[in-house]
Design a protein around this motif. Structure first.
Motif, mmCIF file in Angstrom:
data_model
loop_
_atom_site.group_PDB
_atom_site.id
_atom_site.type_symbol
_atom_site.label_atom_id
_atom_site.label_comp_id
_atom_site.label_asym_id
_atom_site.label_seq_id
_atom_site.Cartn_x
_atom_site.Cartn_y
_atom_site.Cartn_z
ATOM 1 N N UNK A 60 0.812 -1.216 0.000
ATOM 2 C CA UNK A 60 0.000 0.000 0.000
ATOM 3 C C UNK A 60 0.847 1.268 0.000
ATOM 4 N N UNK A 61 2.052 1.168 0.509
ATOM 5 C CA UNK A 61 2.964 2.312 0.512
ATOM 6 C C UNK A 61 3.287 2.760 -0.920
ATOM 7 N N UNK A 62 3.183 1.828 -1.855
ATOM 8 C CA UNK A 62 3.519 2.099 -3.253
ATOM 9 C C UNK A 62 2.282 2.095 -4.151
ATOM 10 N N UNK A 63 1.113 2.272 -3.573
ATOM 11 C CA UNK A 63 -0.154 2.188 -4.302
ATOM 12 C C UNK A 63 -0.118 3.029 -5.581
ATOM 13 N N UNK A 64 -0.442 2.386 -6.683
ATOM 14 C CA UNK A 64 -0.496 3.060 -7.971
ATOM 15 C C UNK A 64 0.849 3.172 -8.660
#
Length: 54
Positions: free
Chosen positions: A21-25
């Motif tokens: 989620x830290x790197x979402x997208x």
């Protein structure tokens, strides 16, 4: 035993989602997700070997 593994799989997947989620997208999201799954699975394998191969 089966129910324990089902619980572990849910935990593994949730951990991978949180890690990614830290790197979402971003381009790293998938890589971090799969890497987390691999690390968790490796750890689980060692736990099971240590538990059942005594």
């Amino acid at each position: 035993m089966k129910s324990e593994e089902v619980v572990w799989i849910k935990h593994r997947d949730k951990k991978a989602e949180n890690d990614a989620s830290e790197y979402a997208g971003g381009t790293m999201e998938g890589l971090v997700y799969v890497g987390s799954l691999a690390d968790s699975t490796k750890e689980r394998c060692y736990e099971l070997v240590n538990t059942y191969m005594k």
